[in-house]
Design an enzyme around this catalytic site. Structure first.
Site, PDB file in Angstrom:
ATOM      1  N   ARG A  32       0.814  -1.220   0.000  1.00 12.85           N
ATOM      2  CA  ARG A  32       0.000   0.000   0.000  1.00 12.85           C
ATOM      3  C   ARG A  32       0.844   1.266   0.000  1.00 12.85           C
ATOM      4  O   ARG A  32       0.489   2.249  -0.648  1.00 12.85           O
ATOM      5  CB  ARG A  32      -0.946  -0.016   1.202  1.00 12.85           C
ATOM      6  CG  ARG A  32      -1.999  -1.115   1.097  1.00 12.85           C
ATOM      7  CD  ARG A  32      -3.080  -0.956   2.128  1.00 12.85           C
ATOM      8  NE  ARG A  32      -4.116  -1.982   1.972  1.00 12.85           N
ATOM      9  CZ  ARG A  32      -5.251  -1.980   2.650  1.00 12.85           C
ATOM     10  NH1 ARG A  32      -5.508  -1.021   3.526  1.00 12.85           N
ATOM     11  NH2 ARG A  32      -6.136  -2.939   2.459  1.00 12.85           N
ATOM     12  N   ASP A 141     -15.967   9.795   8.326  1.00 12.03           N
ATOM     13  CA  ASP A 141     -14.852   8.909   8.003  1.00 12.03           C
ATOM     14  C   ASP A 141     -13.551   9.643   8.277  1.00 12.03           C
ATOM     15  O   ASP A 141     -13.521  10.889   8.291  1.00 12.03           O
ATOM     16  CB  ASP A 141     -14.912   8.454   6.544  1.00 12.03           C
ATOM     17  CG  ASP A 141     -14.150   7.149   6.318  1.00 12.03           C
ATOM     18  OD1 ASP A 141     -14.783   6.087   6.351  1.00 12.03           O
ATOM     19  OD2 ASP A 141     -12.920   7.210   6.139  1.00 12.03           O
TER      20      ASP A 141
END
Length: 270
Positions: A32, A141
């Site tokens: 990632r 979020d």
């Protein structure tokens, strides 16, 4: 990535996001973060680590790091039994008792918006036969990137595949260029949801408690003490008689919380 760099990243991510990264996640983290190495032109993870933990790096790179390490898998009408319970049990009972005020709903860890927009469609359908029914949905979020996506409310047809055909026709607009295979929520549904940035690891509170909290497939990434602390704060922001929905892979077993189970993975605050 050296073990030293991984440990430094893991401790920082745990502190900033609450996400636990055991050594078995090292390969995943390498994959990632490799995107950020390419984007910034760094030769290795040691250079990226040195940059990230500099004053300039923390200011400019923290948001990108969070976007890379958070998991944003979500679908419309995911775990459909929750929405059926909401439609057939929670909403009728709530409406019979509280007609004088709006229902307050929180989608915590909303990702790209599929969950809060699903909630908005369910509540809009319930309102059609009850004109006095009002509701408010806030969706939060930690990733500003996914919040931007959620606010735009544009999805591929594959992302929207969980939406029943009748609701698809009613609440989605298709792209004029059909080769793009894109759909967008109608303004009526988009206006129902207020998106906000929120980090669970920081202190948070709301003007009023919520009647319904959806926090599904989020706490599974935290260790037990963090889970308990977060769920305790959810309870403080949940009105008496309100419901908490968690993911089917999650459990509150062993936690001393002011909640009673109403159905599997659905809890009510007495």
């Amino acid at each position: 990535m050296s073990d030293k760099d991984f440990q430094r990243f893991a401790e920082f991510i745990g502190k900033e996001c609450g996400i636990k990264l055991p050594p078995t996640k090292k390969v995943m983290l390498e994959a990632r973060l490799h995107k950020r190495l390419r984007a910034l032109g760094f030769a290795d993870y040691a250079q990226y680590s040195e940059f990230l933990f500099s004053p300039q790096g923390l200011e400019s790179e923290l948001g990108h790091l969070i976007d890379q390490v958070t998991t944003n898998t979500t679908d419309f009408f995911r775990e459909p039994r929750h929405f059926e319970f909401l439609r057939t049990r929670v909403l009728p009972e709530w409406h019979a008792r509280h007609r004088g005020r709006p229902l307050r709903v929180w989608s915590a860890g909303c990702s790209i918006g599929a969950e809060p927009y699903t909630l908005a469609m369910v509540l809009c359908e319930f309102r059609e036969e009850r004109p006095d029914f009002r509701f408010e949905i806030v969706a939060t979020d930690i990733s500003r990137q996914v919040l931007q996506k959620a606010h735009g409310a544009v999805y591929t047809e594959d992302q929207a595949r969980g939406v029943p055909e009748a609701l698809m026709r009613k609440y989605f607009l298709r792209s004029k260029d059909r080769t793009r295979r894109l759909v967008r929520l109608v303004p009526e549904v988009r206006r129902c949801v207020e998106f906000r940035w929120l980090n669970f690891m920081e202190e948070f509170g709301f003007r009023e408690p919520h009647d319904i909290i959806f926090c599904r497939n989020v706490i599974i990434y935290f260790d037990k003490p963090t889970q308990h602390d977060l769920l305790s704060r959810f309870c403080r922001n949940l009105r008496s008689g309100g419901h908490l929905f968690i993911g089917h892979s999650e459990s509150l077993a062993g936690m001393a919380l002011p909640l009673a189970q109403a159905a599997p993975t659905i809890y009510r605050k007495p």
